[in-house]
Each structure stands twice: as structure tokens, then as C-alpha cells.
Scaffold this motif. Structure first.
Motif, mmCIF file in Angstrom:
data_model
loop_
_atom_site.group_PDB
_atom_site.id
_atom_site.type_symbol
_atom_site.label_atom_id
_atom_site.label_comp_id
_atom_site.label_asym_id
_atom_site.label_seq_id
_atom_site.Cartn_x
_atom_site.Cartn_y
_atom_site.Cartn_z
ATOM 1 N N ARG A 31 49.690 34.471 40.653
ATOM 2 C CA ARG A 31 49.230 35.692 41.279
ATOM 3 C C ARG A 31 49.153 36.813 40.515
ATOM 4 N N VAL A 32 50.184 37.224 39.511
ATOM 5 C CA VAL A 32 50.245 38.151 38.587
ATOM 6 C C VAL A 32 49.343 38.166 37.418
ATOM 7 N N MET A 33 49.238 36.775 36.933
ATOM 8 C CA MET A 33 48.097 36.617 35.838
ATOM 9 C C MET A 33 46.773 36.697 36.438
ATOM 10 N N ALA A 34 46.522 36.292 37.691
ATOM 11 C CA ALA A 34 45.315 36.490 38.230
ATOM 12 C C ALA A 34 44.811 37.919 38.362
ATOM 13 N N ALA A 35 45.840 38.781 38.697
ATOM 14 C CA ALA A 35 45.702 40.088 38.979
ATOM 15 C C ALA A 35 45.433 40.638 37.400
ATOM 16 N N VAL A 36 46.103 40.474 36.591
ATOM 17 C CA VAL A 36 45.918 40.833 35.075
ATOM 18 C C VAL A 36 44.533 40.576 34.632
ATOM 19 N N GLY A 81 50.622 42.056 44.796
ATOM 20 C CA GLY A 81 51.937 42.322 45.919
ATOM 21 C C GLY A 81 53.299 42.019 45.539
ATOM 22 N N VAL A 82 53.646 42.473 44.407
ATOM 23 C CA VAL A 82 54.973 42.184 43.728
ATOM 24 C C VAL A 82 55.245 43.633 43.259
ATOM 25 N N SER A 83 56.675 43.643 42.756
ATOM 26 C CA SER A 83 57.069 45.129 42.061
ATOM 27 C C SER A 83 56.721 45.049 40.579
ATOM 28 N N THR A 84 56.739 45.940 40.068
ATOM 29 C CA THR A 84 56.275 46.323 38.615
ATOM 30 C C THR A 84 57.480 45.403 37.708
ATOM 31 N N SER A 85 58.483 45.261 38.187
ATOM 32 C CA SER A 85 59.679 44.724 37.328
ATOM 33 C C SER A 85 59.258 43.241 37.277
ATOM 34 N N THR A 86 58.934 42.715 38.513
ATOM 35 C CA THR A 86 58.169 41.109 38.346
ATOM 36 C C THR A 86 57.260 41.285 37.597
ATOM 37 N N ASP A 119 49.269 49.149 38.946
ATOM 38 C CA ASP A 119 47.959 48.556 39.710
ATOM 39 C C ASP A 119 47.899 47.012 39.785
ATOM 40 N N VAL A 120 48.557 46.460 38.590
ATOM 41 C CA VAL A 120 48.851 45.083 38.764
ATOM 42 C C VAL A 120 49.671 44.668 39.900
ATOM 43 N N ALA A 121 50.687 45.283 39.773
ATOM 44 C CA ALA A 121 51.883 44.907 40.746
ATOM 45 C C ALA A 121 51.343 45.071 42.443
ATOM 46 N N LYS A 122 50.596 46.075 42.412
ATOM 47 C CA LYS A 122 50.013 46.372 43.840
ATOM 48 C C LYS A 122 48.994 45.306 44.063
ATOM 49 N N PHE A 123 48.113 45.023 43.170
ATOM 50 C CA PHE A 123 47.015 43.837 43.219
ATOM 51 C C PHE A 123 47.614 42.556 43.778
#
Length: 334
Positions: free
Chosen positions: A35-40, A12-17, A6-10
Motif C-alpha cells: 500500500r505504501v509503495m503504491a501511494a509513493v 492509511g498509515v502513520s508517517t513512521s510506517t 501525503d503518502v501516509a494519508k493516502f
């Protein structure tokens, strides 16, 4: 509950990222990290500790088996263990065995199934047959603390109980006592045997008689001191002093002696063992042998961490040296 997908989709990156950002295992640009931390934060995502432990093959968790007891000695040691685990970023799973071998085996099996990174054993009922469980699991770094088995291959931290018994008895001798008895713990326990042998050595060095009428065994609890003292009392003439092999039993002796009209230290001097916190608050405050309980717990954790980080197997014995603490329960005999 949000997943890493869900975080990756939100974001717009891969789960590994996402994984690399959270675990800091690879460089990721500041823009993507933001972007990742904002999604988290937006999804209120909490990484799975279980999934992470399976991936890195450690859980940052230690298991500890300890005998349930009214003796505060155990609680003071556990406090040292808990504090050190917290400082090092480890969790502690504490299992009380209640002196029951079957319960100890079940608890050990559960801890190993939970894939703890290391084990701390402080239970007097442990014996060699209990460790057939290890044949069904990968070896786990283990430290035996004070009361554990002697033949089990692991690092061990022990109090130098023989020297402690010697110090206690020598103090009574130095205060002028020549009639000295000893109330031991259960003599199937190594600590009780060693404290008794320290008493015997001090008596023999001073040329004093070891009167068997003044020796009795208890169970390291208050009632054990009461029972052992009553046994000696029933045999006739009392000694002028007693080395009682732990503080809980010594408290039982002081209480029982008082009920019989005996004053401590005027009629009977007493030295205990352990230096639990209560020892200085009873009346009279108890002269005793200090064990570095907090340091015992801390050092056990440090040894486990060293075994894990350096991936080496050792079978060493570390002895912590006891010291005498003088208070008000010993009378000087002129």
C-alpha cells in the motif's frame, strides 16, 4: 510536491510506517508495504535527501578541492575519484580553486556548511592558515592528495617524487648521456623539490657534474617549459638530455626546441613526468615517469570511506610508486 504526510494519508498509515518501509529500518507486513509503495508511485513522491541526511547524520557526499589547471593530470585523478564515488553510492562536489587562496577558503567553508562526509584536497595553494575554518565546524575526515600541505593532520597519498626523479635521470644515464640538465617545477612545491633531489642523487651516484647552467624552473604548464628552456638556451652550450619535471612542461620544451631547429631526440633527449594520456600521442612520443593517477583517486576515496565507517582518526602517508615508460624521446648515445 507530495510529502511523506501525503503518502501516509493516502496509504492509511502513520508517517513512521512510511519511513520504515522506504528505509527498511523495521519489519512491515507485505500488505502495508504494498500500500505504501503504491501511494509513493501514485503521488510521485521523492524522499528528501536533505531530510534523510539530517536524520542519519550523513549526506553520502564528498567534497573535493582541486587547482584549476590546463594540466590533464588533475582531470585524470578526478576521473578516478568520480568513478569510485559512483561505485560506492556517493556524490562528489568538485570545487575549482583556480590557484586562489581566498577562493579555496570560501569553497572549503561552503563544503563544510553542506555537511559533506569527507574532504579530498588536491590544491597546491593550500597552507596551514587556511584551516582555521575547521575550528568552526565538527572535524571532517580529510585526505590530502599529492600536492597538498604536508603539515596538516590528515591521511596523505603522495607520489614518490624523489624516486621518480631518480628513475628519469638514471634512464638517461643508462642510455649513455653524461651532460644532463633538469627543468623543475616551482621549487616552493614539495613535488618539484623531490624530483630535483632525485635527479641530483642519480647524477652524484654516477659521478656526473650537476651543471647549474642546465637547471631552470617552470610552472608545471606548457609555457613554463618554454620559459625554462629558453633560459637554459640563453646560457650557451646545451646538454644532450633534459629531465623535465612534468609532461606539460616537456611538451613546451619539445615545441620550443623545434622552433630553434633542434630535433628531439637526435639533438636533445627528453624525459617527462606524469604519463598523461597525451604523452604517447605527441611527436616524438614522450618517455616519461608514470604516476598511477586513476589509482590515486580511487585510493583516496577508499581511505575516506574507511575513516568514516570505522570512525578512527589516522595521520598516515601512503606513497604510490612511479615507474618508467620508455617511448621515443630519448636517444641512446654510443
Amino acid at each position: 510536491m507530495a510529502t511523506i504526510k501525503d503518502v501516509a494519508k493516502f496509504a492509511g498509515v502513520s508517517t513512521s510506517t512510511v519511513s520504515h518501509v522506504l528505509n527498511k529500518t523495521r519489519f512491515v507486513s507485505e500488505d502495508i508495504s504494498t500500500r505504501v509503495m503504491a501511494a509513493v508511485k501514485e503521488l510521485n513522491y521523492a524522499p528528501s535527501a536533505l531530510a534523510r541526511s539530517l536524520k542519519v547524520n550523513h549526506t553520502r557526499t564528498f567534497g573535493m578541492l582541486v587547482t584549476t589547471s590546463t594540466n590533464p593530470f588533475f582531470g585524470e585523478v578526478v576521473k578516478g575519484v568520480e568513478r569510485r564515488c559512483y561505485e560506492q553510492g556517493y556524490n562528489l562536489i568538485l570545487c575549482n580553486t583556480e590557484g586562489d587562496l581566498a577562493r579555496m577558503r570560501d569553497s572549503l567553508d561552503i563544503l563544510l556548511q553542506k555537511r559533506v562526509d569527507g574532504l579530498l584536497l588536491m590544491c597546491s595553494e593550500v597552507d596551514g592558515q587556511a584551516f582555521d575554518l575547521f575550528s568552526r565546524h565538527q572535524p571532517v575526515p580529510t585526505v590530502v592528495m599529492d600536492w597538498g600541505p604536508i603539515d596538516f593532520p590528515s591521511d596523505k597519498i603522495q607520489d614518490n617524487s624523489h624516486h621518480g626523479g631518480y628513475l628519469a635521470t638514471k634512464h638517461l644515464i643508462d642510455q649513455g648521456h653524461t651532460q644532463i640538465g633538469c627543468l623543475t617545477g616551482p621549487l616552493d612545491k614539495l613535488t618539484a623539490q623531490q624530483r630535483l633531489s632525485g635527479y641530483v642523487q642519480a647524477m652524484e651516484e654516477a659521478g656526473l657534474e650537476v651543471n647549474k647552467k642546465w637547471i631552470a624552473s617552470g610552472n608545471f604548464e606548457c609555457e613554463g617549459g618554454e620559459i625554462a628552456f629558453n633560459e637554459v638556451f640563453a646560457r650557451g652550450e646545451l646538454p644532450t638530455a633534459l629531465f623535465v619535471c612534468n609532461d606539460m612542461m616537456a611538451m613546451g620544451v619539445i615545441n620550443t626546441a623545434s622552433k630553434k631547429g633542434l630535433r628531439v631526440p637526435e639533438d636533445l633527449s627528453i624525459v617527462g613526468y606524469d604519463d598523461i594520456k597525451l604523452a604517447k600521442y605527441i611527436t616524438p612520443s614522450l618517455t616519461t615517469i608514470h604516476q598511477p593517477k586513476h589509482r590515486l583517486g580511487q585510493q583516496a576515496v577508499d581511505i575516506l570511506l574507511d575513516k568514516i565507517q570505522n570512525k578512527h582518526e589516522t595521520n598516515t602517508v601512503i606513497q604510490l610508486e612511479p615507474t618508467l615508460v620508455e617511448r621515443d624521446s630519448v636517444k641512446r648515445v654510443h
